[in-house]
Write a protein that holds these residues in place. Structure first.
Motif, PDB file in Angstrom:
ATOM      1  N   THR A   1       0.846  -1.185   0.000  1.00  0.00           N
ATOM      2  CA  THR A   1       0.000   0.000   0.000  1.00  0.00           C
ATOM      3  C   THR A   1       0.881   1.234   0.000  1.00  0.00           C
ATOM      4  OG1 THR A   1      -0.089  -0.043   2.406  1.00  0.00           O
ATOM      5  CG2 THR A   1      -1.841  -1.193   1.226  1.00  0.00           C
TER       6      THR A   1
ATOM      7  N   ARG B   1      -0.903   4.535  11.030  1.00  0.00           N
ATOM      8  CA  ARG B   1      -1.336   4.053   9.714  1.00  0.00           C
ATOM      9  C   ARG B   1      -2.841   3.810   9.670  1.00  0.00           C
ATOM     10  NH1 ARG B   1       3.578   1.141  10.215  1.00  0.00           N
ATOM     11  NH2 ARG B   1       2.450  -0.694  10.966  1.00  0.00           N
TER      12      ARG B   1
ATOM     13  N   ASP C   1      -7.759   9.682   5.037  1.00  0.00           N
ATOM     14  CA  ASP C   1      -7.870   9.531   3.589  1.00  0.00           C
ATOM     15  C   ASP C   1      -9.325   9.389   3.153  1.00  0.00           C
ATOM     16  OD1 ASP C   1      -5.145   9.634   3.541  1.00  0.00           O
ATOM     17  OD2 ASP C   1      -4.862   7.464   3.414  1.00  0.00           O
TER      18      ASP C   1
ATOM     19  N   ALA D   1      -4.496   7.177   9.513  1.00  0.00           N
ATOM     20  CA  ALA D   1      -4.341   7.794   8.198  1.00  0.00           C
ATOM     21  C   ALA D   1      -5.405   7.308   7.233  1.00  0.00           C
ATOM     22  CB  ALA D   1      -2.946   7.500   7.651  1.00  0.00           C
ATOM     23  N   ARG D   2      -5.865   6.084   7.380  1.00  0.00           N
ATOM     24  CA  ARG D   2      -6.951   5.586   6.530  1.00  0.00           C
ATOM     25  C   ARG D   2      -8.230   6.374   6.773  1.00  0.00           C
ATOM     26  NH1 ARG D   2      -7.584  -0.283   8.176  1.00  0.00           N
ATOM     27  NH2 ARG D   2      -9.300  -0.122   6.673  1.00  0.00           N
TER      28      ARG D   2
ATOM     29  N   SER E   1       0.418   7.107   2.912  1.00  0.00           N
ATOM     30  CA  SER E   1      -0.687   8.055   2.936  1.00  0.00           C
ATOM     31  C   SER E   1      -0.145   9.478   3.019  1.00  0.00           C
ATOM     32  CB  SER E   1      -1.598   7.758   4.129  1.00  0.00           C
ATOM     33  OG  SER E   1      -2.569   8.769   4.288  1.00  0.00           O
ATOM     34  N   PRO E   2      -0.765  10.422   2.332  1.00  0.00           N
ATOM     35  CA  PRO E   2      -0.314  11.817   2.464  1.00  0.00           C
ATOM     36  C   PRO E   2      -0.671  12.429   3.809  1.00  0.00           C
ATOM     37  CG  PRO E   2      -2.239  11.669   1.039  1.00  0.00           C
ATOM     38  CD  PRO E   2      -1.822  10.260   1.321  1.00  0.00           C
ATOM     39  N   HIS E   3      -1.569  11.772   4.545  1.00  0.00           N
ATOM     40  CA  HIS E   3      -1.975  12.291   5.853  1.00  0.00           C
ATOM     41  C   HIS E   3      -1.273  11.561   6.988  1.00  0.00           C
ATOM     42  CE1 HIS E   3      -5.399  13.070   3.085  1.00  0.00           C
ATOM     43  NE2 HIS E   3      -5.453  14.241   3.722  1.00  0.00           N
TER      44      HIS E   3
END
Length: 350
Positions: free
Chosen positions: A195, A231, A238, A234-235, A198-200
């Motif tokens: 994966t 992580r 997103d 962050a999902r 993430s940008p966040h």
């Protein structure tokens, strides 16, 4: 002045056997409790070769733990009991206890204990098991074998790599081509797990770092779990959720007040595992409300005439008419209601 009327009679028979000679100073000691006197008299009544400890005597005399500790401390303070630890044969530590019928100083007690023999391995009272000789290992001593450094830095523990990662890390031989080499766009290398990052992720780390401030139950999240929780958070970011939404979701999943949370990291991981879709509130458009002009009390109930007037003409309608009295047509007069003018005072016959 009243005198005490209680009279005590004493009957005493001297025993012929199984008795001990004790001084009145022990029996009538003002600073020793009954438990301390009983411990001392019990120890002094034992044979000279007895090896019964104070704890065994207290257990046989049914003296509790706190009472035994207090009684033993009193006997030590008064000089009737002395205790020390010495190292005997074979390196074994032995506790020596000295019980005396008269108070002794520390120097006098040390002199008496120095003349007392220590227990040895041949003593039947407390035998000591002698260790057997050790057998050396076969061969020469070697350094334990350890693995080297990994081929590339994978940013986390790789004790159990998934099958797809093992297949992706195997070297692939380039295929032979007869034509000119063509430029092929290769995707950027993805992190472990397949994966993309993430940008966040940085915002998610700050979100996880603020979790201990939300509730006392989240103060002991293990530092090693923060990357995993970041992580998962962050999902949520997103998917369109805000940090406030994630914090409110975690607070709703905490137990009630007074219920301890033994593994706060596992609880947060369970709460952030499933990401629900974000539902935005639907706004129902309301028709614009026309601005209502508030009239004075004198003009309430009036209506503007729709007739031809140079300026607005207000009138007070009786029903639902829209014309004022000047603009409204005159009502028609019925013919039978028409009157005949008088002629010389003679009325027309009816």
């Amino acid at each position: 002045m009243e005198l005490d009327s209680t009279v005590i009679y004493r009957h005493f028979n001297a025993p012929s056997h199984a008795f001990s000679q004790l001084s009145h100073e022990i029996i009538r000691h003002p600073r020793l409790t009954s438990d301390a006197v009983r411990l001392l008299t019990w120890q002094l009544s034992l044979p000279s070769d007895a090896r019964e400890s104070f704890s065994t005597t207290a257990r046989r005399a049914r003296i509790g733990g706190c009472a035994f500790t207090r009684a033993k401390r009193q006997l030590k303070d008064e000089g009737y009991v002395h205790e020390r630890r010495v190292q005997g044969p074979g390196g074994r530590w032995v506790t020596q206890q000295l019980v005396s019928s008269t108070p002794l100083t520390s120097g006098e007690a040390a002199g008496l204990l120095a003349r007392s023999p220590l227990l040895t391995c041949t003593n039947r009272v407390s035998p000591q098991v002698v260790p057997s000789p050790r057998k050396p290992a076969v061969g020469r001593p070697t350094i334990p074998a350890t693995d080297g450094y990994p081929d590339e830095y994978l940013r986390e523990d790789t004790s159990n790599l998934p099958a797809e990662l093992i297949a992706s890390t195997e070297p692939v031989e380039p295929a032979a081509s007869t034509g000119p080499a063509e430029a092929v766009d290769e995707p950027a290398p993805a992190p472990v797990g397949g994966t993309p990052a993430s940008p966040h992720l940085e915002d998610a780390r700050a979100l996880v770092g603020a979790l201990p401030l939300l509730s006392p139950a989240l103060r002991h999240i293990p530092p090693g779990m923060r990357d995993e929780l970041a992580r998962l958070a962050a999902r949520w970011l997103d998917a369109g959720h805000s940090s406030t939404d994630v914090h409110e979701h975690v607070l709703r999943g905490l137990p009630g007040t007074g219920t301890p949370v033994h593994r706060p990291g596992g609880l947060v991981r369970y709460l952030l595992r499933d990401v629900p879709p974000r539902t935005l509130p639907t706004l129902t458009p309301h028709p614009p409300t026309p601005a209502r002009i508030r009239l004075s009390v004198r003009l309430e109930g009036t209506r503007e005439c729709s007739g031809p007037h140079t300026q607005p003409m207000l009138f007070r309608p009786l029903a639902d008419e829209t014309l004022c009295a000047e603009c409204a047509p005159a009502p028609a007069t019925p013919p039978e209601a028409t009157s005949v003018p008088d002629t010389d005072g003679v009325h027309a016959p009816s």
